[in-house]
Write a protein that holds these residues in place. Structure first.
Motif, short mmCIF file in Angstrom:
data_model
loop_
_atom_site.label_atom_id
_atom_site.label_comp_id
_atom_site.label_asym_id
_atom_site.label_seq_id
_atom_site.Cartn_x
_atom_site.Cartn_y
_atom_site.Cartn_z
N SER A 1 -7.96 -6.87 -11.42
CA SER A 1 -9.02 -7.72 -11.98
C SER A 1 -8.70 -9.19 -11.76
CB SER A 1 -9.17 -7.45 -13.48
OG SER A 1 -8.05 -7.97 -14.20
N PHE B 1 -7.17 -1.88 -1.00
CA PHE B 1 -7.69 -2.78 -2.01
C PHE B 1 -7.28 -4.21 -1.70
CE2 PHE B 1 -6.99 1.31 -4.09
CZ PHE B 1 -8.22 1.53 -4.67
N GLY B 2 -7.96 -5.15 -2.36
CA GLY B 2 -7.58 -6.56 -2.29
C GLY B 2 -7.55 -7.10 -0.88
N ASP B 3 -7.21 -8.37 -0.80
CA ASP B 3 -7.10 -9.03 0.50
C ASP B 3 -5.83 -8.61 1.24
OD1 ASP B 3 -9.46 -10.41 0.06
OD2 ASP B 3 -8.43 -12.13 -0.83
N THR C 1 -6.06 4.60 -9.71
CA THR C 1 -5.81 3.50 -8.79
C THR C 1 -7.08 2.66 -8.72
OG1 THR C 1 -4.32 4.90 -7.51
CG2 THR C 1 -5.12 2.91 -6.44
N ARG C 2 -6.91 1.33 -8.79
CA ARG C 2 -8.08 0.46 -8.82
C ARG C 2 -7.74 -0.93 -8.28
NH1 ARG C 2 -7.14 -3.13 -12.75
NH2 ARG C 2 -5.77 -2.51 -14.45
N GLU C 3 -8.80 -1.72 -8.09
CA GLU C 3 -8.65 -3.14 -7.75
C GLU C 3 -7.99 -3.88 -8.91
OE1 GLU C 3 -9.46 -5.15 -5.16
OE2 GLU C 3 -10.63 -3.80 -3.92
N HIS D 1 -5.04 3.16 -0.27
CA HIS D 1 -4.75 1.91 -0.97
C HIS D 1 -5.32 0.73 -0.19
CE1 HIS D 1 -1.71 4.68 -2.58
NE2 HIS D 1 -1.86 3.99 -3.69
N GLU E 1 -3.06 -5.30 -2.37
CA GLU E 1 -2.62 -5.30 -3.76
C GLU E 1 -3.58 -4.47 -4.60
OE1 GLU E 1 -5.16 -8.99 -3.17
OE2 GLU E 1 -3.61 -7.97 -2.04
N HIS E 2 -3.03 -3.75 -5.58
CA HIS E 2 -3.84 -2.85 -6.40
C HIS E 2 -3.10 -2.52 -7.70
CE1 HIS E 2 -1.10 -0.27 -4.14
NE2 HIS E 2 -1.22 0.59 -5.13
N ARG F 1 -5.07 -10.92 -11.72
CA ARG F 1 -4.70 -11.70 -10.54
C ARG F 1 -4.21 -13.09 -10.97
NH1 ARG F 1 -5.29 -10.65 -5.58
NH2 ARG F 1 -6.76 -8.96 -5.92
N ASN G 1 0.82 -1.22 0.00
CA ASN G 1 0.00 0.00 0.00
C ASN G 1 0.85 1.27 0.00
OD1 ASN G 1 0.95 0.25 2.61
ND2 ASN G 1 -1.00 -0.24 3.58
#
Length: 88
Positions: free
Chosen positions: A77, A50-52, A73-75, A48, A55-56, A81, A41
Motif C-alpha cells: 500500500s 508487483f510494484g515497480d 500476496t498483494r501489492e 510476484h 516489491e510486495h 511504501r 520476487n
C-alpha cells in the motif's frame, strides 16, 4: 528467513548476502508474524509481478495452535511504501 514467532509487535529485517534488506517482517501483539514486506520476487517473477521493482507483501493468518491457516500476496500500500521507504 525470519521466524514465525518473535516478541510482540517486533519488526525484524532479513539481510541478504549482498548486505541489503530483502524482507521486513512485522509481528502482532501475540508475537506471531502478521506481515512480510519483500523487495524481491523470490526468483518467481510469474507469481510476484508487483510494484515497480517486484516489491510486495505477504499477510499471514494463524490458527490457535500456531499453524499457518493462510498467506495472501498483494501489492504494498501507499502507506506501507511511505513507512518503509528505506528498503523499498
Amino acid at each position: 528467513s525470519t521466524p514465525k514467532k518473535a516478541n510482540p509487535n517486533e519488526v525484524i529485517d532479513h539481510v541478504n548476502a549482498d548486505g541489503k534488506i530483502d524482507t521486513r517482517s512485522f509481528y502482532g501483539s501475540d508475537g506471531m508474524k502478521a506481515k512480510d514486506l519483500h523487495t524481491t520476487n523470490h526468483g518467481n517473477p510469474k507469481q510476484h509481478n508487483f510494484g515497480d521493482h517486484v516489491e510486495h507483501a505477504h499477510d499471514y493468518e494463524w490458527d490457535a495452535e500456531g499453524k499457518l491457516k493462510g498467506k495472501t500476496t498483494r501489492e504494498i500500500s501507499a502507506e506501507e511504501r511511505e513507512g518503509n521507504s528505506d528498503i523499498l
